[in-house]
Design an enzyme around this catalytic site. Structure first.
Site: not given
Length: 314
Positions: A42, A99, A195, A197, A225, A227-229
């Protein structure tokens, strides 16, 4: 004495080949050839299949996962320096690990600063990127950083939709400044989704601050990322009486079940750029090209022109 322009050579890592090809076409030349040799375990070794001596070299590679993308870029930078390139610019449409820009809890690394150190140690002269998760990451570098703004791509598209009651929304408190900056282009109001978390990528609760009744909402974020938020915000906004809800996100990381989440959400569409190639097609995802913007920025850097003029929004 007239300015001297060194020959420009554009190369791509394997993770951004499609975007790099479009940038080269917009610039008006072919993409240089990089050969990636792989060993059976690899391990890999990229090398240029042409001379770069005395050239201004632009290496195009987003550093999204897997980490091989970052390692490949570092090796290309090192190869260019050892091959006597005159000037090396790392064009990083998506700056991975952005981030991780601070210590938000004890005993953690500051990943964005580590990446900055690695890039400089490898030998780059300049960074070109787009919509950093935290703008202050520019201060991690003691070399020039061209921080391009995707708003010049998104704003004309949003205007073309002809939304009658446009309101801009931020999916969280941290993105409120980004949303307010975007709203100025439309003289629009801003609402915020607050929100809480439980842990990374898992939302405990969310509330909407502001009136969305009978409004066409556009959520603004830099990274999508899981897409939950966005999905939760879109559903809550529609429950509060909005006419429609869309989302604008520069970097489509789209990990895990993001595609399924988007397709099942209340979003009319998710508007993204091509800084990260999509893993699959979705009727709800619209991709806008960054190639022309990066090509103009590369041309202006090589010709000692202004980068700031590329921030003008039509």
């Amino acid at each position: 004495m007239p300015l001297q322009f060194n020959p420009v050579k554009l190369f791509s890592g394997s993770g951004s080949k499609e975007l790099a090809t479009e940038i080269a076409a917009s610039y008006g030349r072919d993409l240089g050839e990089v050969i990636l040799s792989r060993f059976s375990d690899g391990e890999f070794q990229p090398h240029f299949n042409e001379s770069v001596r005395g050239s201004d070299v632009f290496l195009i590679q987003s550093t999204n996962q897997p980490s091989d993308n970052l390692i490949e870029l570092l090796m290309l930078i090192d190869a260019a320096r050892r091959a006597s390139a005159h000037y090396v610019t790392a064009v990083i449409p998506y700056f991975g690990l952005a981030r991780q820009d601070r210590k938000d809890k004890p005993r953690v690394a500051i990943g964005a600063k580590l990446v900055a150190n690695l890039l400089v140690a490898a030998g780059i002269n300049r960074i070109m990127t787009m919509d950093l998760h935290a703008a202050q990451i520019q201060g991690f570098f003691d070399i020039p950083v061209d921080h391009l703004d995707a708003a010049v791509i998104f704003v004309p598209y949003i205007k073309s939709l002809g939304l009658g009651n446009l309101t801009i929304a931020s999916p969280d408190m941290g993105g409120s400044y980004r949303a307010r900056t975007f709203a100025k282009f439309f003289n629009a109001e801003v609402v915020i989704c607050d929100k809480r978390r439980k842990r990374a990528n898992e939302i405990e609760s969310m509330t909407v601050i502001g009136d969305v009744t009978d409004q066409d909402i556009v959520l603004i974020d830099d990274i999508c990322d899981t897409a939950g938020t966005l999905s939760k915000a879109a559903g809550l906004i529609m429950e509060r009486g909005a006419r429609s809800v869309r989302a604008v996100c520069t970097h489509p990381v789209l990990s895990g079940k993001a595609y399924e989440t988007i397709e099942a959400s209340a979003l009319t569409e998710l508007i993204v750029t091509d800084t990260i190639p999509l893993k699959r097609h979705s009727d709800k995802i619209r991709v806008l090209s960054t190639a022309d913007l990066f090509a103009k920025a590369i041309m202006n850097v090589n010709e000692h022109g202004s980068i700031s003029q590329l921030f003008k929004v039509d």
